[in-house]
Write a protein that holds these residues in place. Structure first.
Motif, PDB file in Angstrom:
ATOM      1  N   PHE A 475     -56.232 -34.789  61.211  1.00  0.00           N
ATOM      2  CA  PHE A 475     -57.549 -35.006  61.812  1.00  0.00           C
ATOM      3  C   PHE A 475     -58.674 -34.914  60.789  1.00  0.00           C
ATOM      4  O   PHE A 475     -59.535 -35.794  60.705  1.00  0.00           O
ATOM      5  N   SER A 478     -59.058 -37.914  58.603  1.00  0.00           N
ATOM      6  CA  SER A 478     -59.158 -39.220  59.265  1.00  0.00           C
ATOM      7  C   SER A 478     -60.480 -39.895  58.891  1.00  0.00           C
ATOM      8  O   SER A 478     -61.433 -39.254  58.439  1.00  0.00           O
ATOM      9  N   GLU A 598     -60.474 -45.168  69.152  1.00  0.00           N
ATOM     10  CA  GLU A 598     -59.946 -43.977  68.489  1.00  0.00           C
ATOM     11  C   GLU A 598     -60.975 -43.376  67.539  1.00  0.00           C
ATOM     12  O   GLU A 598     -61.074 -42.146  67.419  1.00  0.00           O
ATOM     13  N   ASN A 602     -62.320 -39.500  68.071  1.00  0.00           N
ATOM     14  CA  ASN A 602     -62.200 -38.502  67.011  1.00  0.00           C
ATOM     15  C   ASN A 602     -63.559 -37.995  66.546  1.00  0.00           C
ATOM     16  O   ASN A 602     -63.705 -36.822  66.195  1.00  0.00           O
ATOM     17  N   ASN A 639     -54.665 -32.310  64.998  1.00  0.00           N
ATOM     18  CA  ASN A 639     -54.140 -33.669  65.059  1.00  0.00           C
ATOM     19  C   ASN A 639     -55.212 -34.667  65.492  1.00  0.00           C
ATOM     20  O   ASN A 639     -56.148 -34.323  66.220  1.00  0.00           O
ATOM     21  N   GLU A 640     -55.044 -35.918  65.049  1.00  0.00           N
ATOM     22  CA  GLU A 640     -55.953 -36.983  65.455  1.00  0.00           C
ATOM     23  C   GLU A 640     -55.777 -37.287  66.940  1.00  0.00           C
ATOM     24  O   GLU A 640     -54.680 -37.174  67.495  1.00  0.00           O
ATOM     25  N   LYS A 642     -55.342 -39.921  69.829  1.00  0.00           N
ATOM     26  CA  LYS A 642     -54.730 -41.254  69.876  1.00  0.00           C
ATOM     27  C   LYS A 642     -54.858 -41.830  71.282  1.00  0.00           C
ATOM     28  O   LYS A 642     -54.894 -41.092  72.278  1.00  0.00           O
TER      29      LYS A 642
END
Length: 770
Positions: A475, A478, A598, A602, A639-640, A642
Motif C-alpha cells: 500500500f 502504491s 482503485e 487507495n 495492503n492495497e 482492490k
C-alpha cells in the motif's frame, strides 16, 4: 442420499433441490449391486453395522468414506488429518463442528477454538460457518440456528498469534502479563539499537571492527537485522537467545553478531516489559513460560481445539497446542498437509505432525490418523499426470515425502476435455498466444517472489494484456501514495529540483514539460529545472488558506480540485492508445476506469489512515511528510485496496505461490522455472539444536565479500537438501492450484541427478500418461 437410480429424479422435489444447492444434502449415484440392493442397512450418526458397505460405496460412487468417518468420529477422539490439495478440508472441519453441535446441543460453540494460518483464512472460515447455519435456518426455520449463529460471532477463530494474545491476556495474570498489553512493531527501535551496539563494539573491540571498515555500514546493519528476524521466526524467548552459539569465522564476524544481537534483543525485551507491549513474534515465544502456570489459575473454557494448516506451525507452537490439550482436556482436530509446508523461512517446521504425535503420546493422549485423498478441484487427466510426477520426486529430492496415501484421487464426476499438464518454452511469442487463447478465463500466473511478480507483470503488460499484481503490504509503495507524497514534498521543499520535476509529471502536475525541452535547456551552471518549471503547477500554492485550516483539510481540497484519479485515467488511456493502437478500445477504457477507481479508493484509504494516526487539526505538512517517509520505507503490512473480481475479469492474476495457497484457478501458468533455488548476494541463516542451546549458522555476501561460519559449513549439505525439499513443496502447491490445466515453462525431461531449479522437477504431460 446414496442411490442406484438417476439422482435427477430426486431433485425434482423443490425441498431436496434447495437442500442440495445449500450443501445440506449430498447425493451419490452408486453402481448397482444385487448384494447391497437386497440387504437392509441402517446408518445413523456415522455408526455403521457393516463396514464393507462403506468400502463398496467408496469404490463405486463419489461417496467419500474417509471424510464421512472423520466427520462422524467418536466425540472422545483426537483427530490428526492429512488432507491433500483440493480435498475439501474446510468443508470437513465445518461439517465436523456441526456434527459435534448436533450430537450434543449443550456444547456451546464459544468453547471451541479454531486456529488458522492467516487472518484472511479466519475471516473465510467464520463466513462459511455463518452461511452454513443460515442455510440450516432457511431450510428448517428452527430458531436454535439463530442462537448458534450468535455463538459463532463470539467464537475464537483466528491466527495462532491472535489466540496467543487472547490467552496471555486472559491466563497470563499469574505470569505477570498486563490485561492492557498492546501489540506493536519495534522495527525502527531495533534498527537504532543495532546501530548503537555496532558503534559500541567498534570502540570496545577496534581490532575486530577494523576488518569491516571497508564494508558499507548499511549492509552490516541489514545482515544483523535479517539474523534477528530469523531468530524471532524461531519463537525463541529472550533467555534462550542469550545462550545462542554463533560459531566462528575467519573475519570474526561471529564476535560482532554475538555482541550486537544478544544486547539488542535484551534491550528491546526490557523496553517492552516497561511499556507493557509485545511484538507479534513475542506472543509465541512467551508461551515458553507456560510450565510455570498453575492449573488452578486457568480461566478459559476450551472444549474443542481445531488447528488448520498444521504443517505451518513451529516447535514452540506444537508444544503450546499439546499443552492446551493436556491442561484443558479439550478434543483436538488438527488438519494439514506436509507436502504444502512452504513457510520454512518463517520458522515453520514440516515435521510438526510427527512432533505433535510424539507429544500426544508423551501425555498419554490417544488419537486417530486420517488421510483425505479425494480431490474435488482438478480434472482426472491432470490428477493422473500429477500423481505420476509426484511419485518420482522422492527419488531425486530426498526430503520430499510422498507415498500412496498422498496420491490425489478424482472426486469430480465426468471427464472434461482438457490438456492437463503442458510443458512448453514460454517465450514472449508463445506466452502471447497462450494468454490470447485463455483471455477472459480464470487464469493465475504463479511465481516464487514479489520481485518476480513485478517483473512478470511488466512482461505481460508489455505484450498487451492487463494484470492484477497480488503483492502483500504494498500500500505505502502504491502509485496514489507515492504521488500524494510528491504533493507533500512540492509544498514542503519547493526548491528541490528532482521532487519538483517528478511532481510535475504526477497526476497532480500539468505534465507539459517535454524531455526534449529539458535537454535543450540543460545547464551545469544553474538550477535550470526550477526555472523551466516556474510557470507550471502553481495552483497548489494559491487559493488555499494554510494559516487557519488543518493541513489535511487543505490537502483534501486540493485533491477535490485537481481530481488526480481522473487525470490519471485520461493519461493512462492515452498511453494505452499510443502503445497499443490496434488493441481493443473498449477493453482499454474498461482497464483505465478500473485503475481510476482503485487510485481513488487507495487515496481515500490514505487520508483515513493519516487522520487516524496523526489526528485531525494538529498534523502539519512536515508531520505528514515524516510519517509517510517512514511508512514508505518500512511498512510491509498494509495492503492495497482492490476492486471486486467481478469488475476486473479481464485481468490476469499474477502472484507468488505463497499468496495462491488455499486458492484455485481454472488455468495456472508457471513462466519462471529456471531460477536456481540458492541465491547469492544475501544473508542466509540456519539453526541447528545442540544440547540445550541453538547453533546459528550464517552465510553472508557483501558485494563479493563472502563469509560463512563453522556451523554453516558443517550443515550446509543438509541445508541444501532442505532447500530443495521446500522448493519441491512450493512447486507441488503451484501445480495443485489448477482445476483444468497447468502450463509450465519447460522442455526437458526431469533431472535424475541434481535438482537446482523447478525445471529439473518437471516433465511434459505426455510423458506422465500411464
Amino acid at each position: 442420499m446414496l442411490t442406484f437410480d438417476d439422482p435427477e429424479l430426486l431433485l425434482e422435489n423443490p425441498v431436496l433441490q434447495e437442500a442440495y444447492q445449500k450443501e445440506l444434502l449430498y447425493i451419490s449415484l452408486v453402481r448397482y449391486s444385487p448384494e447391497w440392493a437386497e440387504r437392509p442397512q441402517f446408518i445413523e450418526d456415522g455408526r455403521v453395522d457393516d463396514s464393507k458397505l462403506l468400502d463398496y460405496l467408496a469404490q463405486n460412487s463419489s461417496f467419500n468414506k474417509e471424510q464421512y468417518l472423520l466427520e462422524h468420529d467418536d466425540t472422545n477422539s483426537h483427530c490428526i488429518v492429512k488432507a491433500g490439495a483440493g480435498t475439501g478440508k474446510t468443508t470437513t472441519m465445518i461439517n465436523r463442528l456441526m456434527f459435534l453441535k448436533h450430537i450434543d446441543p449443550s456444547f456451546d460453540l464459544r468453547t471451541a477454538v479454531m486456529i488458522t494460518f492467516t487472518n484472511e483464512a479466519a475471516a473465510h472460515m467464520r463466513a462459511k460457518l455463518l452461511q452454513k447455519l443460515k442455510n440450516y435456518y432457511d431450510m428448517t426455520k428452527d430458531r436454535k440456528y439463530l442462537e448458534w449463529m450468535e455463538q459463532i460471532d463470539s467464537m475464537t477463530i483466528g491466527t495462532i498469534h491472535s489466540f496467543a494474545r487472547k490467552f496471555l491476556v486472559s491466563e497470563g495474570q499469574a505470569l505477570g502479563f498486563s490485561r492492557t498489553m498492546k501489540i506493536r512493531s519495534y522495527k525502527h527501535e531495533r534498527q537504532r539499537a543495532i546501530e548503537k551496539y555496532i558503534d559500541q563494539f567498534s570502540r570496545e573491540q577496534p581490532e575486530i571492527y577494523d576488518r569491516f571498515r571497508h564494508i558499507p555500514h548499511y549492509q552490516i546493519i541489514r545482515s544483523l537485522n535479517e539474523m534477528i528476524e530469523q531468530i524471532q521466526h524461531k519463537s525463541m524467548s529472550s533467555e534462550r537467545v542469550q545462550t545462542l552459539d554463533f560459531g566462528s569465522d575467519i573475519y570474526q564476524f561471529h564476535a560482532l553478531a554475538d555482541y550486537v544481537i544478544k544486547r539488542v534483543i535484551r534491550e528491546l525485551d526490557e523496553r517492552k516489559q516497561a511499556e507493557e507491549t509485545l511484538e507479534m513474534g513475542d506472543l509465541i515465544s512467551r508461551l515458553a513460560w507456560l510450565s510455570d502456570l498453575p492449573s488452578d489459575a486457568l480461566t478459559l473454557d476450551i472444549r474443542y481445539l481445531f488447528i488448520d494448516e498444521m504443517q505451518d506451525t513451529d516447535e514452540v507452537q506444537v508444544a503450546f497446542i499439546s499443552w492446551l490439550v493436556e491442561k484443558y482436556g479439550c478434543q483436538l482436530f488438527a488438519v494439514g498437509d506436509v507436502k504444502q509446508s512452504i513457510y520454512r523461512f518463517r520458522g515453520a517446521d514440516y515435521t510438526a505432525f510427527s512432533q505433535l504425535q510424539q507429544r500426544l503420546e508423551a501425555i498419554g493422549a490417544s488419537y486417530r490418523l486420517y488421510a483425505l485423498q479425494k480431490n474435488y478441484r482438478s480434472t482426472q487427466i491432470l490428477l493422473r499426470q500429477l500423481n505420476t510426477l509426484f511419485r518420482k520426486w522422492p527419488h531425486v529430492v530426498e526430503k520430499f515425502l510422498f507415498d500412496y496415501t498422498d496420491e490425489l484421487l478424482p472426486g469430480r464426476e465426468g471427464q472434461e476435455d482438457e490438456e492437463g499438464l503442458v510443458a512448453l518454452e514460454l517465450d514472449d511469442v508463445s506466452l502471447n498466444y497462450l494468454l490470447s487463447r485463455l483471455q477472459g478465463k480464470n487464469i493465475a500466473v504463479l511465481v516464487r517472489s514479489n520481485r518476480e511478480v513485478l517483473e512478470t507483470v511488466k512482461r505481460i503488460e508489455h505484450i498487451g494484456f492487463f494484470c492484477d499484481a497480488v503483492v502483500s503490504g504494498a500500500f505505502y509503495r502504491s502509485l496514489p501514495v507515492r504521488e500524494f507524497y510528491l504533493l507533500i514534498r512540492r509544498l514542503t521543499h519547493p526548491k528541490v529540483a528532482k521532487d519538483r520535476y517528478l511532481f510535475h509529471q504526477s497526476s497532480y502536475g500539468e505534465n507539459d514539460l517535454t524531455i526534449a525541452r529539458v535537454l535543450s535547456a540543460y545547464s551545469a551552471e544553474k538550477q535550470f529545472i526550477l526555472e523551466l518549471l516556474e510557470p507550471f503547477d502553481r495552483s497548489v500554492d494559491e487559493n488555499y488558506n494554510w494559516n487557519t485550516e488543518a493541513a489535511l483539510d487543505v490537502l483534501q481540497k486540493i485533491i477535490a480540485d485537481v481530481k488526480p484519479h481522473e487525470v490519471f485515467r485520461l493519461r493512462y488511456y492515452a498511453h494505452l492508445r499510443r502503445r497499443f493502437p490496434d488493441g481493443d478500445m473498449e477493453l482499454q477504457k474498461k482497464e483505465a476506469v478500473a485503475k481510476m477507481k482503485e487510485y481513488k479508493m487507495n487515496l481515500e484509504r490514505l487520508l483515513y489512515l493519516l487522520k487516524r494516526e496523526l489526528g485531525g487539526f494538529r498534523a502539519t505538512l512536515y508531520d505528514i511528510e515524516a510519517f509517510l517517509a517512514v511508512k514508505m520505507a518500512t511498512d510491509a503490512t498494509e495492503n492495497e485496496e482492490k476492486l471486486e473480481e467481478e469488475e476486473v475479469t479481464h485481468r490476469i492474476k499474477v502472484m507468488t505461490v505463497h499468496k495462491a495457497k488455499g486458492l484455485e484457478f481454472d488455468y495456472v501458468i508457471l513462466p519462471l522455472t529456471k531460477s536456481n533455488f540458492t541465491k547469492q548476494g544475501m544473508t542466509d541463516v540456519l539453526f541447528t539444536p545442540h544440547s540445550a542451546r541453538w547453533r546459528v549458522g550464517y552465510y553472508i555476501n557483501w558485494n563479493g565479500v563472502e563469509l560463512q561460519n563453522s556451523h554453516y559449513k558443517e550443515h550446509i549439505g543438509t541445508e541444501k537438501q532442505e532447500i530443495a525439499a521446500e522448493e519441491a513443496r512450493l512447486l507441488y502447491v503451484a501445480l495443485t492450484r489448477a482445476k483444468r490445466a497447468v502450463y509450465v515453462n519447460s522442455s526437458s525431461p526431469m533431472s535424475q541427478y541434481t535438482v537446482k531449479c523447478w525445471d529439473d522437477l518437471l516433465e511434459s504431460g505426455e510423458m506422465l500418461h500411464v
